[in-house]
Write an enzyme that holds these catalytic residues in place. Structure first.
Site, PDB file in Angstrom:
ATOM      1  N   ILE A  20       0.855  -1.183   0.000  1.00 26.68           N
ATOM      2  CA  ILE A  20       0.000   0.000   0.000  1.00 26.68           C
ATOM      3  C   ILE A  20       0.889   1.230   0.000  1.00 26.68           C
ATOM      4  O   ILE A  20       1.741   1.395   0.880  1.00 26.68           O
ATOM      5  CB  ILE A  20      -0.932   0.014   1.230  1.00 26.68           C
ATOM      6  N   GLN A  22       2.462   4.838   0.499  1.00 23.62           N
ATOM      7  CA  GLN A  22       2.480   5.698   1.682  1.00 23.62           C
ATOM      8  C   GLN A  22       1.503   6.867   1.578  1.00 23.62           C
ATOM      9  O   GLN A  22       1.064   7.400   2.595  1.00 23.62           O
ATOM     10  CB  GLN A  22       3.890   6.209   1.936  1.00 23.62           C
ATOM     11  N   ALA A  54       2.189  -2.101   4.393  1.00 16.66           N
ATOM     12  CA  ALA A  54       1.889  -0.671   4.319  1.00 16.66           C
ATOM     13  C   ALA A  54       3.181   0.111   4.414  1.00 16.66           C
ATOM     14  O   ALA A  54       3.959  -0.075   5.356  1.00 16.66           O
ATOM     15  CB  ALA A  54       0.952  -0.266   5.452  1.00 16.66           C
ATOM     16  N   GLU A  55       3.422   0.976   3.439  1.00 16.76           N
ATOM     17  CA  GLU A  55       4.608   1.828   3.522  1.00 16.76           C
ATOM     18  C   GLU A  55       4.183   3.181   4.081  1.00 16.76           C
ATOM     19  O   GLU A  55       3.031   3.574   3.969  1.00 16.76           O
ATOM     20  CB  GLU A  55       5.313   1.931   2.171  1.00 16.76           C
ATOM     21  N   GLY A  56       5.099   3.834   4.750  1.00 19.60           N
ATOM     22  CA  GLY A  56       4.790   5.141   5.315  1.00 19.60           C
ATOM     23  C   GLY A  56       4.214   5.065   6.713  1.00 19.60           C
ATOM     24  O   GLY A  56       3.451   5.940   7.126  1.00 19.60           O
TER      25      GLY A  56
END
Length: 177
Positions: A20, A22, A54-56
């Site tokens: 996903i 960020q 999930a990034e961020g």
């Protein structure tokens, strides 16, 4: 991600994990649309038997919320700052998980809905603040208590969920509007 692609490719690609972007994670706690996209991607990944990352993940609140939404893999400053590869093994040996992240349970359908209500309400309040300060805001602020996200939930599921507290919550909700 945020690039252009078709969901048709999702079922054809030999993948095991969805990531996903960020951009959706960053504002998930304040933007109801980003939260909806996030919930949809997490749900879709489970339906396709894919893990999701999930990034961020920049704050502990982001991490906890993602865990409670069913995303248990993340990357971001809340976990670690970028580092040279040579430092990774040492970091991993010394890593201690944030105790607030441990033993988080995935929200039930009703709890997820109430989390969405919280984010929707926050966005509504922020739009009112922007309107009062003559700042540009995303949408027209709707003051009808029966048309906001929480008001609709209150009318459909709130009576059963809240039981004897329903009338008190309904009155407070109308007063807020």
């Amino acid at each position: 991600g945020t690039g252009y692609s078709s969901l048709v490719y999702l079922k054809q690609l030999p993948i095991k994990q969805l990531k996903i972007d960020q951009g959706f994670v960053r504002d998930m706690l304040t933007d109801p649309y980003d939260l909806s996209i996030l919930e949809g991607v997490i749900s879709l990944s489970k339906d396709f038997d894919l893990s999701v990352i999930a990034e961020g993940v920049e704050t502990s609140e982001h991490a906890i919320s993602l865990l409670r939404l069913g995303c248990d893999i993340g990357q971001g400053y809340a976990i670690a700052r970028p580092m040279p590869a040579i430092d990774f093994v040492s970091w991993l040996k010394n890593y201690k998980s944030n105790v607030l992240w441990e033993n988080q349970t995935v929200l039930s359908s009703t709890q997820r809905h109430l989390f969405s209500v919280k984010v929707q309400h926050h966005a509504w309040v922020e739009n009112i603040k922007k309107m009062l300060n003559d700042e540009e805001h995303k949408s027209v602020v709707n003051f009808n208590p029966n048309e906001c996200y929480f008001g609709k939930w209150l009318q459909k599921s709130g009576i059963e969920y809240l039981g004897s507290k329903y009338k008190d919550v309904e009155l407070k909700h109308k007063n807020i509007h």
